[in-house]
Structure formats: C-alpha cells, structure tokens
Write a protein that holds these residues in place. Structure first.
Motif, PDB file in Angstrom:
ATOM      1  N   LEU B 370     -44.270  18.791  -8.515  1.00 43.02           N
ATOM      2  CA  LEU B 370     -45.006  17.652  -7.977  1.00 43.02           C
ATOM      3  C   LEU B 370     -44.948  16.475  -8.963  1.00 43.02           C
ATOM      4  N   ASN B 371     -45.200  16.764 -10.218  1.00 38.43           N
ATOM      5  CA  ASN B 371     -45.133  15.714 -11.245  1.00 38.43           C
ATOM      6  C   ASN B 371     -43.746  15.097 -11.279  1.00 38.43           C
ATOM      7  N   HIS B 372     -42.748  15.958 -11.252  1.00 36.94           N
ATOM      8  CA  HIS B 372     -41.370  15.506 -11.327  1.00 36.94           C
ATOM      9  C   HIS B 372     -41.052  14.614 -10.134  1.00 36.94           C
ATOM     10  N   ARG B 373     -41.469  15.075  -8.959  1.00 34.37           N
ATOM     11  CA  ARG B 373     -41.161  14.325  -7.743  1.00 34.37           C
ATOM     12  C   ARG B 373     -41.846  12.969  -7.748  1.00 34.37           C
ATOM     13  N   LEU B 374     -43.093  12.957  -8.187  1.00 40.22           N
ATOM     14  CA  LEU B 374     -43.848  11.701  -8.124  1.00 40.22           C
ATOM     15  C   LEU B 374     -43.446  10.747  -9.241  1.00 40.22           C
ATOM     16  N   PRO B 379     -35.642  10.508  -3.864  1.00 39.51           N
ATOM     17  CA  PRO B 379     -35.735   9.851  -2.559  1.00 39.51           C
ATOM     18  C   PRO B 379     -37.166   9.796  -2.029  1.00 39.51           C
ATOM     19  N   LEU B 380     -38.011  10.742  -2.485  1.00 37.99           N
ATOM     20  CA  LEU B 380     -39.384  10.749  -1.973  1.00 37.99           C
ATOM     21  C   LEU B 380     -40.306   9.800  -2.739  1.00 37.99           C
ATOM     22  N   LYS B 381     -39.836   9.266  -3.834  1.00 43.68           N
ATOM     23  CA  LYS B 381     -40.726   8.468  -4.669  1.00 43.68           C
ATOM     24  C   LYS B 381     -41.194   7.213  -3.936  1.00 43.68           C
ATOM     25  N   GLY B 382     -42.467   7.037  -3.860  1.00 45.24           N
ATOM     26  CA  GLY B 382     -42.999   5.846  -3.221  1.00 45.24           C
ATOM     27  C   GLY B 382     -43.408   4.850  -4.274  1.00 45.24           C
ATOM     28  N   GLN B 383     -43.254   3.574  -3.966  1.00 41.72           N
ATOM     29  CA  GLN B 383     -43.736   2.586  -4.920  1.00 41.72           C
ATOM     30  C   GLN B 383     -45.256   2.617  -4.927  1.00 41.72           C
ATOM     31  N   SER B 384     -45.826   2.378  -6.076  1.00 46.81           N
ATOM     32  CA  SER B 384     -47.271   2.290  -6.153  1.00 46.81           C
ATOM     33  C   SER B 384     -47.734   1.175  -5.232  1.00 46.81           C
ATOM     34  N   ARG B 385     -48.673   1.494  -4.330  1.00 45.79           N
ATOM     35  CA  ARG B 385     -49.178   0.458  -3.413  1.00 45.79           C
ATOM     36  C   ARG B 385     -49.957  -0.594  -4.187  1.00 45.79           C
TER      37      ARG B 385
END
Lengths: 535, 535
Positions: B370-374, B379-385
């Motif tokens: 989870l840490n790695h992905r975030l 491809p799943l990384k979302g920009q901080s809103r």
C-alpha cells in the motif's frame, strides 16, 4: 590506534557494531538490541542535523541501516522539574518522534540520575530517605513530562539499578590506566586523554592552566573528575572494589548508554549547559573504556530565559513545570517551546504562551470542524469510496465488534476483511462495477482511505508500529535462521535472478526460483519488486 | 446510609465527584485530576462491557462526561513477567486504546507492587537488597511489556512511594472500626462488611464456615486479612502508628486508586485470579474507608493455558515473556493474544503463535504494498487533491523544515498554511478553479487528506492528542474562570439564544449576543453549531 586518535580522525568503524562491541569480553562491551535490518538507510532521507562536535550541519546517516540509537540526558531527581528541563525533554521528544515518522527504527534511552550529592543534601534537609525522595521525584518528573506529551523513552535506566555496569566501567578505566584510586575515591586522569575539550572547543592546556584544586579533593590534576566517591557515614552506599561508595555524576551516562546502545551510537542529546564538562567527560570516559568512538552526532538545545533574563531562583523568575501547568495547558506550553528553533535560547513570558495557547485553540477548532464536516450530515460529505466499491465499511465492523465488550476476535475479522479487499484492489482483481468505473485518482483515494483504516485498527490493537520493510526484513532473517537457511546465499541468488530478469533471461530466472525452492525459499514477484519467504 | 448498602442498591452519586471525595477532609478523599468536561458522554457511544459485579453486559456510560477513570492491577516485581501477566497487560492496554480511539479522555492507573513477601523471600535467596531487586524487575517488566507494545499507563504508582496514603487509609479503617490492631499487625474485620463476597458471588457466612485460621496469625476471624504487617528483623520497614512494618498486599490498590481516581471511578481491571480475594478485599477496604461505592465496572480477563493445561512451573510448561520473545516477535504474541475474547481462557501453543505470526506478516506485506503504491510511480497513483487545489503540499513543507536540523518554527508555519487552507475549504471560500469544479465526494476526499496531514503533524509535534470538543470545552471554562465569568450563566444564555434562533426570533438572538458581549463573551455561529469564547 587509541580512541582519542580515532575520534580525532573522524574514524568510522568498517566492522559491524557487534564486532566493535566485543560481545562477551566485558559486561560493557555488548549490544543487547540486535540489529537485523538493512545496511542502508531510507533513500529519501535528507535530514541534516547540526553536530556540536563538528560545529556543522551534516547530512544524517545512521551508523547501521535505518536504526537510530539515541541517548538523551535526563534529570537529577531531587526536586520538581523546571522549564529548562521541560524544554530539553520536549526537544528530544520531537527528534524522537520525527525520526520515527520518517521511518527510522529509533532506540531511545533517557536516564534518571537518582543518586547524587544534590539528592543526599535535599533528603537531609527534609529528613527523608534519599532513595525514597529520588523515587518520588522520578514519578513527579514522569507526571510533568506526561503533561507536556513527552513520550517515554524505550529504556529509562536509573543509576541505582545499574551499579554493576558503572563499577565495571570504572574498573576498566582503573585497569587500563585512565583512572586512579585515591583514598577510596576514583578519579579520571584527564591528562591521559589528549582530546579532552574537543566537544566544547577548549584546549586541555588552557583548561589545566586556568583550573584550581579544591582543598577537599585528593586529585593529581585540577581537571580530574570523580568516577567513584567513597561514602560518608549515613549516606547511601554500594559495595565496590574501592570500598563502599557511590558513582560520580558523569560515569553513569557512559555506562548506561554503552550498555543499551553499544560503544558507538548515533545521537547524544542534552541541554547546552551539559556540553561542558558533563558531555566532555562522557567522551573521555567512554572512548578510554571501550576504544570505540562513542557518539556520532552531539545535539545541544539552548537555554530558557524568562523575560529576557536567565531563569534563576535568586532573580525570582524561576518556574517549575508544575507552576506553569496551573496557568496553561500542557499543549500550549509545548507549542510555545516549538516556536523557537531548538538551538536558540527561548524567551518565556506570559504573552508568548498566551499566543501559543490561542494557536492551539485554533488548531483544535479546525479539527473539530473537520471532524464534524466529515462525520455529519453535510452537503460536503462524501460517501466512503471503500464502501462504494466493497459494500462494507471495515471500520464500522471493527467498532461494532469492539463495542461488544471488546470483542477482539471480531475486530480481527474486520481487519481480515479490510486486508483481503486491499489486496484485491492492489492486484486490480475487484469485480464490482464501481471499481471498474473508477479512475486512478479515485482508486488512490480509496487506497488512502484503506490505509487510514489500517492505521486506526493498528493503533487500537497496538500493532503495525514498525516500518514494514524493516519488519519484513527482520522476519525473513529470523525465519531463515530457524531453518538453517543461509541468508547471504538467498540474497545473492535473488540478486542474480533480478539481473536475469532485467536481461529477459526467463529460463535462468526460473532455474534460480527452482534452486531457491530447493533451499525452502519461496519467491513472490509483484509490482513492488520480488520478495522471498521461508516456506 | 453506609457504603455496603449503597453498593447493594447500585447507588450512584447525585453529587459531583469532588463532593463525594471530600477534599481536604483526608489525604485519601480527593480527586487530583479535576474533571472539567461535559456531563454527558459522546452520543455515538454504544460500548457494552461485561461487568463482573452484575454478571451482565451493560451499556457503558462514564460517571462523568467523557472522562474514563480506569485502574488495572499490575505485577508484583520479584521475577520476570510470564505469559499470564502479558495477557493481562495486553487486554487492558487494548481497552485503554479503544476507549481513547472512541474519543474518551482516559485516566489510566496501573500499579507496581514493589514490596511484598515474595519480593523479600526472593531477595533473601539471591542475597540482594529487596528494594533493589524489585526496582530491577520493574524495569524488566517495562521492557517486556514494551516489546508487546503495551503503552505506559498515565500513572504507574508504586507501593514504596505511596506509604503515606496507605497508612492514612489503614488509619481511617482502624479509626472507624473496620480494622483492628493485633500485636503490631492491623487486620480488616470482614464481619463488619456484610456485603463481603458480592463481587465473586460468595456469601460471607459460607466463607466464614469454610475458612481455617493459620496458627501464625493473630486474627479474630479466619477471613480477616492483613492491612499492615509488623516488620521482622532485617526486612524493609516503614514507620507507622502501629510500629515499623509494611502494608498487606490488598490495601495498596485501594489507597493508590483512590488517590488518583477518587472514591468512585469507572473501570477496575485485572486477571480472573485476582477477583477473589484481592478485588473483594479492595471493595471492602475502599467502601469502608471512603463511604463511596469504589468501582462501577469490574473487568476480569481469563487464564492463559499452555497446550490446554494450566501453566505452572511444576508441569514444566511455564513461560516468561522473555522466553517467548526469543522465538516470536512481540507483535505476533500480541496478535495471538487478541485472537481470543479477553474473558475466555486462551490456549497458548507454538502453532497458534506461528499462525498469528503469519497473519502479522500478511498485514505488514499489505502495508508495504500500500505504501509503495501510494508513494511510487505507479499507474494507480493519484495526485494529492490538496496540492491540486492549493498548489502546495503542507506535509512536504513540513518535512522540508524538519529535515533542516529539526526546524520546528518552519514546521509550525507549514501547519499554519494547512490550517488556513482547511478553514477556507470548510467555509467554501477557496477561489481556485480546481476547487470550484470539485463535486462533494472529491471535496470530502480533500478534507480527509488534510485531516491525515494534521494527524501526522500532530503526531510528530506531540500535539492535538485530546478529543477536540473536550479540549475546547475545558479551555472555555478555564478562560472564563480567569476573567471571573460565570460559565453557567453563559451556557444558559447560549441555550436561550439557540431556542430563539429555532423560533426565528432574530431580535432576541441578537440581544443575547449583545448581552454576552457585555460579559466579555464572543459568540461564533457556524455550520457546526454556535460556540462561545472569552474575549
């Protein structure tokens, strides 16, 4: 090469710490907290710390892997703690917290000086037993520092429960000629440690020229300091090779830090007033006793002034933490202490703490609004993305179970549901339409929400407090050791396999996988890299 | 009405606790931790706890507001802690953590019995000073429980530093006829407390009929138990009105819980083996001494069995925590302990802990992914809103400052930026197009992200540890008291104003606001309800 020379040369050990620390050779020379992690720190780490020893801000790298061994001087327990103590504790508490936040495994030791001249004098004034008095003020210190949200250290050693280690270190110094016995006292021979003064930027010759001998003391040189003091009648005393007595002040920090952190550790902190002679003496004692260089980074925090004057009882501007807590919340005092950089002097006055208090109120008010907004029926309220995708909210399940007479098995079931769902999402194996319609941003939001739930459950269960890579690494090594598997061999094969895969040599990669399986090792490939496990 | 009768009737005080506790009347009858919060608990709370006293699962409501006063029995420090101690500590640690997680302000007291027959016997066997031996095992216990992630209690009192309180309570019992002196010993007169046996479901008459008198003891009745024991030569001893001696085992928990939690508190916990006679005796002592009903909810955790047998040294299946930590990580042992409900016996065997270990590994592996992905390029990384809307990431700013030699003023500036942005968002005053285009779900995600940042900064600074409403409430009361403002009057006016606003009587609402302003009180209206502040 002697210790002083090593220190001068900025010597760093090429041997692993447990080699330097020579296990079994002396009660002082061992490292009880085995390091099992990797030999490189987190790559993202860009922390710079001002090192009093070099007088420079340096990039911080732990001596070993991502474990930080840290020692801070604690108080002498003969009275209530004052603002100066409060600042020292808060400063190194923030250092401790921040290092942990950045993923280091911190081993933090902070001592209590629970036997000392001041304690004996105060006890005599009060007609109280010295050890009972100091035990009482240990508890008072815990209470005050607790009110300032200072976390306990991992180990909080006291002098009275570490006499064996202290006596052993003094004995080592006598045996190797760095100390001498004089009428039942033992003194450190400063002239034999040419680097004396290095930390505080003083020169031994200047110091020797400027010093006076107290008439009462039986020292060879005025700078020599007591490692062991013979007991006067009625004073608390411990048996030693030099008769009944008690330790001098400085030796305890050397003996206790070495016991728990080894002969060379990362950070030693304390107030600026401790830099000379206390920390200078610690260096002299430890380097001469262990032959290791003692401390890599020395950190010193600045004074507390009150209305721009030095705080002192004679000026009538002396405040205990207990006093200030009558007027302000612990968090207001703490916030105030953080408003000044730790190395600068901080100026305490009512107005400054009032201002801090207003800031803390504002923080809480914002938190209250935020909680309310995110929980209440509100136009801004978003549905939990997790719930949308998985049709369940594991945190609700968790609370339902725990609300039922603390049903931890039920709580663990909620955790299991959460983990299963998270892994499905990470593997992109979720089947619901809601997931399929989500864009990467929304999926990341869902994972962040899940991470928050995991943290909450971990907080309540008291689990998952380690940095995951560190924990998993250690587990791999332990389980390999249990089965007699050679970790170095496994790591070498894993590296070879990684290389093969980079070269798209799939046959070689598979052959290595087979070879590892033969050793009892399972390889798992994933988007996060390959990992290995013992069967 | 006497204490026993009150207890029988399920009496609850209509007086505030500090009235019951009679400040100033006796060193025992006071409540040092002043309660300042509201008189109703969090409305969402649906926690049910099994109460050993009523043998029922009851909805839990704290005696006062959302503060929970809790006491748990700690260990007698004459040896290393075993698995049974570990379970008791973990159980009440989880209770402590969960109550805090649900927003209660918990005051948790856990004692050390650091003087006792067992300690004296063991010290004699080892040729060690009894107090040095017990001080050593206090530290060993801290280390073991620390390895199980057991948090320190808020207050960890020891018998040897609470002699005054213990002696005062014994004296009260002698003075009011519930105890008698016999040859320098003091005994509790069980016959004078008709409710004796209530907690464990025994009847005093049956108990008296079945009991035998030990020849060595000078008791009126076989059930009577020692409150104070005269010292034998060479034993540690304290002065008392009955000569030099030391306390019996039971009285310490009554005296120390009353000192820190008052005469009537919420939860008392311990192992099931302590229910009789230890906790029964505590009730008898405390009720007879203070006249208050002592404890509202009694919680008892079940035994630890090993391979389905009772753990005992003679069966060769006895394990210290230190033993088990050689084989398993602290978190694995802790996880294992949570797999069984706290009231049931738990069966320890290697297989069960291995299973727990595998579960903990799985949790960490998930966290790592989870840490790695975030964090990683993924491809799943979302920009901080937050960054998208405000063009800055306060957590990055925060780390940048702290990385620079722990620059806390810079860290606080990052916190200030975060707070300003959050309040703009809460007030819907953000001007950027990104915000305007966001739907309510995305806005809530942004606020959740901000809440996470606030928590992270709070964790590092050691701030914002209280439930916001509780903190703000307390601050309002304190600041009102400072200026001599009557809180009850303010609260009454606030309620009146709320009523007026409900009736859309804006004139009346404004008039009350004026009246409050005259008192020095500012009213703030908001989506989260009206709040008041002292100017």
């Amino acid at each position: 090469m002697d210790a002083a020379k090593k220190l001068q040369d900025g010597w760093r050990p090429s041997l692993p710490l447990h080699e330097i620390a020579k296990p079994g050779k002396s009660p002082l020379w061992y490292v009880p907290l085995e390091y099992e992690g990797k030999d490189t720190g987190p790559e993202y780490m860009t922390l710079r710390i001002h090192n009093s020893l070099t007088r420079e801000k340096e990039i911080f790298t732990p001596l070993q892997g991502n474990r930080v061994r840290m020692y801070a001087c604690g108080v002498t327990t003969y009275d209530l703690c004052h603002l100066g103590h409060g600042r020292m504790y808060v400063v190194f508490d923030v250092v401790h917290r921040y290092l942990e936040y950045r993923g280091y495994e911190v081993v933090f030791v902070r001592n209590y000086t629970d036997i000392d001249d001041k304690i004996i004098t105060r006890a005599r004034e009060k007609g109280e037993d010295p050890l009972a008095l100091s035990a009482r003020f240990v508890e008072e210190c815990r209470a005050d520092m607790g009110a300032l949200n200072v976390l306990p250290a991992d180990i909080e050693p006291k002098v009275t429960t570490h006499m064996d280690e202290i006596i052993a270190m003094v004995k080592t110094l006598v045996d190797n000629g760095h100390a001498y016995v004089s009428n039942g006292d033992v003194y450190y021979n400063v002239r034999k440690f040419p680097e004396y003064g290095k930390l505080s930027g003083r020169h031994l010759d200047d110091l020797l020229a400027g010093a006076r001998v107290e008439v009462s003391e039986q020292k060879n040189d005025p700078l020599d300091f007591a490692l062991w003091k013979t007991a006067k009648p009625g004073e608390p005393a411990w048996d030693s090779p030099w008769g009944k007595g008690r330790p001098g002040w400085h030796i305890e920090c050397s003996a206790m830090s070495t016991k728990y952190l080894g002969g060379y550790f990362d950070i030693h902190g304390g107030g600026i007033d401790l830099q000379f002679p206390h920390h200078e003496n610690e260096i002299a004692q430890s380097c001469a006793a262990t032959g290791a260089p003692f401390v890599r980074v020395w950190m010193h925090n600045g004074h507390v002034n009150v209305n721009h004057e030095k705080m002192s009882k004679s000026l009538g501007n002396f405040f205990t933490i207990r006093d200030i807590l009558k007027e302000f919340t612990g968090e207001s005092i703490r916030y105030f202490m953080l408003t000044t950089h730790y190395r600068s002097p901080i100026n305490f006055h009512d107005g400054a703490v009032r201002e801090a208090e207003a800031r803390v109120d504002y923080c809480y008010e914002t938190l209250r609004r935020l909680n309310h907004r995110l929980a209440g029926a509100d136009p801004l309220k978003g549905q939990s993305r997790f719930e949308l995708v998985f049709g369940q909210n594991p945190l609700d399940e968790f609370c339902e179970a725990m609300d039922d007479d603390f049903n931890t098995p039920g709580g663990l079931a909620a955790l299991a549901n959460l983990l299963r769902a998270v892994n499905e999402a990470l593997d992109n194996k979720v089947k619901t339409p809601a997931w399929k319609q989500m864009n990467p941003d929304a999926r990341a939001d869902l994972l962040r929400e899940a991470l928050g739930m995991l943290r909450d459950m971990g907080q309540v269960f008291g689990l998952f407090t380690h940095e995951p890579n560190t924990y998993l690494d250690q587990r791999r090594k332990t389980s390999a050791a249990r089965k007699g598997i050679d970790v170095n061999q496994v790591e070498a094969l894993m590296n070879e396999r990684l290389e093969a895969r980079r070269n798209k040599d799939w046959a070689r990669s598979d052959a290595i996988r087979e070879q590892l399986a033969g050793l009892g090792v399972i390889v798992k490939d994933g988007a996060e890299g390959a990992a290995w496990w013992v069967e």
